[in-house]
Design a protein around this motif. Structure first.
Motif, PDB file in Angstrom:
ATOM      1  N   THR A  62       0.830  -1.208   0.000  1.00 40.55           N
ATOM      2  CA  THR A  62       0.000   0.000   0.000  1.00 40.55           C
ATOM      3  C   THR A  62       0.862   1.255   0.000  1.00 40.55           C
ATOM      4  O   THR A  62       0.597   2.199  -0.748  1.00 40.55           O
ATOM      5  N   ARG A  63       1.901   1.275   0.822  1.00 36.68           N
ATOM      6  CA  ARG A  63       2.780   2.446   0.917  1.00 36.68           C
ATOM      7  C   ARG A  63       3.487   2.751  -0.397  1.00 36.68           C
ATOM      8  O   ARG A  63       3.797   3.897  -0.684  1.00 36.68           O
ATOM      9  N   THR A  64       3.768   1.729  -1.182  1.00 36.10           N
ATOM     10  CA  THR A  64       4.512   1.919  -2.427  1.00 36.10           C
ATOM     11  C   THR A  64       3.616   1.896  -3.660  1.00 36.10           C
ATOM     12  O   THR A  64       4.119   1.958  -4.780  1.00 36.10           O
ATOM     13  N   TYR A  65       2.312   1.781  -3.447  1.00 37.34           N
ATOM     14  CA  TYR A  65       1.350   1.712  -4.549  1.00 37.34           C
ATOM     15  C   TYR A  65       1.642   0.529  -5.466  1.00 37.34           C
ATOM     16  O   TYR A  65       1.493   0.621  -6.684  1.00 37.34           O
ATOM     17  N   ALA A  66       2.073  -0.571  -4.861  1.00 35.10           N
ATOM     18  CA  ALA A  66       2.354  -1.802  -5.604  1.00 35.10           C
ATOM     19  C   ALA A  66       1.266  -2.819  -5.283  1.00 35.10           C
ATOM     20  O   ALA A  66       0.616  -2.746  -4.238  1.00 35.10           O
ATOM     21  N   SER A  67       1.098  -3.784  -6.158  1.00 35.25           N
ATOM     22  CA  SER A  67       0.182  -4.882  -5.846  1.00 35.25           C
ATOM     23  C   SER A  67       0.835  -5.752  -4.771  1.00 35.25           C
ATOM     24  O   SER A  67       2.060  -5.731  -4.592  1.00 35.25           O
ATOM     25  N   LYS A  68       0.024  -6.529  -4.087  1.00 38.88           N
ATOM     26  CA  LYS A  68       0.571  -7.439  -3.081  1.00 38.88           C
ATOM     27  C   LYS A  68       1.497  -8.458  -3.732  1.00 38.88           C
ATOM     28  O   LYS A  68       2.525  -8.821  -3.163  1.00 38.88           O
ATOM     29  N   ASP A 146      -2.221  10.870   2.312  1.00 38.74           N
ATOM     30  CA  ASP A 146      -3.216   9.812   2.233  1.00 38.74           C
ATOM     31  C   ASP A 146      -4.636  10.353   2.105  1.00 38.74           C
ATOM     32  O   ASP A 146      -5.543   9.614   1.740  1.00 38.74           O
ATOM     33  N   ARG A 149      -6.966  13.669  -2.673  1.00 37.17           N
ATOM     34  CA  ARG A 149      -7.497  12.937  -3.829  1.00 37.17           C
ATOM     35  C   ARG A 149      -6.822  13.418  -5.090  1.00 37.17           C
ATOM     36  O   ARG A 149      -6.690  14.619  -5.305  1.00 37.17           O
TER      37      ARG A 149
END
Length: 150
Positions: A62-68, A146, A149
């Motif tokens: 989430t912090r890096t805007y990456a998928s799990k 966070d 928008r």
């Protein structure tokens, strides 16, 4: 269409690009010089402030805007390189957390020192007061990112 932007000064978001690119370059050069050439630019997101130790992989994603899935791939690579381990969280056998190894803490120390060196150069170039204002403004921005928008 939209309004034409007439302010001659570039937007703050645009002005953040070059310092970010420079910092990433300096960190990668510092890591390579210290013997951590197997850390790739994609791995830097894992090491971003405040660091991965004690965090869940999903939080890092989430912090890096990456998928799990992408984050787990990066964590696997760093685990293979001896930088971290993923262990079961106490009290919840389903939850995994990241723990840095000694090698991981050493690499994080190189990243921190490189960033301190660059920060010191920026403070020298801008002057103490302007540099302090810049840091305070960026810290305030960090606190609301966070909630903003896009």
């Amino acid at each position: 269409m939209g309004e034409k932007y007439v302010d001659a000064m570039p937007l703050a978001a645009a002005l953040l690009r070059r310092p970010t690119v420079l910092m990433r370059h300096e960190v990668m050069a510092g890591l390579a010089a210290a013997g951590y050439a197997d850390i790739l630019p994609a791995h830097l997101g894992v090491f971003q402030h405040p660091g991965p130790d004690g965090m869940r992989p999903g939080v890092l994603a989430t912090r890096t805007y990456a998928s799990k899935q992408a984050m787990n791939h990066l964590l696997h690579q760093l685990e293979e390189g001896g930088y971290l381990v993923r262990e079961t969280a106490s009290g919840d056998r389903r939850t995994r957390i990241v723990r840095l190894t000694e090698r991981g803490w050493d690499a994080a120390g190189v990243i921190q020192q490189t960033m301190l060196d660059v920060d010191k150069a920026w403070e020298g170039a801008l002057g103490e007061e302007t540099y302090r204002e810049l840091r305070h403004g960026l810290e305030r921005l960090e606190g609301v990112l966070d909630t903003v928008r896009l």
